[in-house]
Design a protein around this motif. Sequence first.
Motif, PDB file in Angstrom:
ATOM      1  N   ALA A  10      51.106  33.948 -65.001  1.00 11.60           N
ATOM      2  CA  ALA A  10      50.976  35.137 -63.991  1.00 11.60           C
ATOM      3  C   ALA A  10      50.599  34.586 -62.273  1.00 11.60           C
ATOM      4  O   ALA A  10      50.015  33.705 -62.388  1.00 11.60           O
ATOM      5  N   GLN A  11      51.280  35.499 -61.376  1.00 13.57           N
ATOM      6  CA  GLN A  11      51.352  35.142 -60.213  1.00 13.57           C
ATOM      7  C   GLN A  11      49.861  35.942 -59.341  1.00 13.57           C
ATOM      8  O   GLN A  11      49.733  37.229 -60.546  1.00 13.57           O
ATOM      9  N   MET A  12      49.008  35.047 -58.237  1.00  8.34           N
ATOM     10  CA  MET A  12      47.994  35.459 -58.111  1.00  8.34           C
ATOM     11  C   MET A  12      47.557  35.124 -55.936  1.00  8.34           C
ATOM     12  O   MET A  12      48.386  33.883 -56.451  1.00  8.34           O
ATOM     13  N   PRO A  13      47.277  35.757 -55.514  1.00 10.99           N
ATOM     14  CA  PRO A  13      47.267  35.565 -54.295  1.00 10.99           C
ATOM     15  C   PRO A  13      45.674  34.805 -53.893  1.00 10.99           C
ATOM     16  O   PRO A  13      44.674  34.536 -55.136  1.00 10.99           O
ATOM     17  N   TRP A  14      46.362  33.685 -53.387  1.00 13.22           N
ATOM     18  CA  TRP A  14      44.876  32.835 -53.361  1.00 13.22           C
ATOM     19  C   TRP A  14      43.386  33.753 -52.777  1.00 13.22           C
ATOM     20  O   TRP A  14      44.187  34.650 -51.712  1.00 13.22           O
ATOM     21  N   ALA A  15      42.509  32.658 -52.516  1.00 11.20           N
ATOM     22  CA  ALA A  15      41.231  33.773 -52.470  1.00 11.20           C
ATOM     23  C   ALA A  15      41.827  34.120 -50.897  1.00 11.20           C
ATOM     24  O   ALA A  15      41.082  35.271 -50.513  1.00 11.20           O
ATOM     25  N   ASN A  16      41.879  33.148 -49.556  1.00 12.42           N
ATOM     26  CA  ASN A  16      41.905  33.283 -48.747  1.00 12.42           C
ATOM     27  C   ASN A  16      43.062  33.967 -48.360  1.00 12.42           C
ATOM     28  O   ASN A  16      43.421  34.752 -47.003  1.00 12.42           O
ATOM     29  N   GLY A  17      43.928  34.644 -48.815  1.00 12.84           N
ATOM     30  CA  GLY A  17      45.038  35.739 -48.429  1.00 12.84           C
ATOM     31  C   GLY A  17      46.153  34.884 -48.212  1.00 12.84           C
ATOM     32  O   GLY A  17      47.147  35.348 -47.556  1.00 12.84           O
ATOM     33  N   GLU A  23      49.155  31.486 -62.274  1.00  9.20           N
ATOM     34  CA  GLU A  23      47.794  30.847 -63.141  1.00  9.20           C
ATOM     35  C   GLU A  23      48.467  30.129 -64.700  1.00  9.20           C
ATOM     36  O   GLU A  23      49.037  30.888 -64.897  1.00  9.20           O
ATOM     37  N   VAL A  24      47.985  29.224 -64.747  1.00  6.75           N
ATOM     38  CA  VAL A  24      48.384  28.785 -65.814  1.00  6.75           C
ATOM     39  C   VAL A  24      47.159  28.361 -66.826  1.00  6.75           C
ATOM     40  O   VAL A  24      48.183  29.101 -68.619  1.00  6.75           O
ATOM     41  N   ALA A  25      46.338  28.453 -66.833  1.00  9.03           N
ATOM     42  CA  ALA A  25      45.396  29.234 -68.234  1.00  9.03           C
ATOM     43  C   ALA A  25      43.896  29.083 -67.274  1.00  9.03           C
ATOM     44  O   ALA A  25      43.710  29.147 -66.512  1.00  9.03           O
ATOM     45  N   ARG A  26      43.155  30.234 -68.298  1.00  9.75           N
ATOM     46  CA  ARG A  26      41.469  30.346 -67.795  1.00  9.75           C
ATOM     47  C   ARG A  26      40.558  30.200 -68.843  1.00  9.75           C
ATOM     48  O   ARG A  26      41.181  30.597 -70.009  1.00  9.75           O
ATOM     49  N   ALA A  37      45.896  25.919 -61.724  1.00 15.58           N
ATOM     50  CA  ALA A  37      46.648  26.868 -61.107  1.00 15.58           C
ATOM     51  C   ALA A  37      47.973  25.765 -61.076  1.00 15.58           C
ATOM     52  O   ALA A  37      47.693  24.507 -60.408  1.00 15.58           O
ATOM     53  N   ILE A  38      49.425  26.505 -60.905  1.00 15.26           N
ATOM     54  CA  ILE A  38      50.310  25.387 -59.244  1.00 15.26           C
ATOM     55  C   ILE A  38      50.441  26.585 -58.704  1.00 15.26           C
ATOM     56  O   ILE A  38      50.595  27.898 -58.360  1.00 15.26           O
TER      57      ILE A  38
END
Length: 173
Positions: A10-17, A23-26, A37-38
Amino acid sequence: MRLQRFSEHAQMPWANGRGTSFEVARGPGDPWAWRVAIAPVIEPGPFSSLAGVDRELAVMEEAPLSVVIDGEETFVRRGEVARFSGDAHVTCSLPKGPTRDCGLMVRRGFGSGSMSVVSGGSVGARVIVALEESVVENAGSSARLSSGDALIGDAPEQVTIRGGLVCIIEVAP
């Protein structure tokens, strides 16, 4: 363990944008208890601040990463692991251009996590992320992984790595 190809993360934005991670696993909960995450790192700058989180990262590419953690510089080469607090002030530079890292984040109070890089042998792991083409054997079957592909288990499992660098990730409450 189930196989998850890089294209399935899953593609996710960094917390700082400032970028995007895959995301590989959580782990359980919202917010997550742990996360793997990679992250492509394509420009120098600050890391996201993640208070209350312990972090580890391994560089996946030949291009290293220069990380300054609370004023102290660490040069991280492919296959090496850097550990730091998400509370720390962290910036990076790219001495040889863009790179990618595999990161583990564990919320304090959840438990513990660790990351190591291996190129062969028998190991216990919850998550395995390939840094390069690798073969991983588990429970009588084998999987050929390309860079960024992962094997993910619900609990630690014993696996055998046959060639290629992989990140071995363990988390426990």
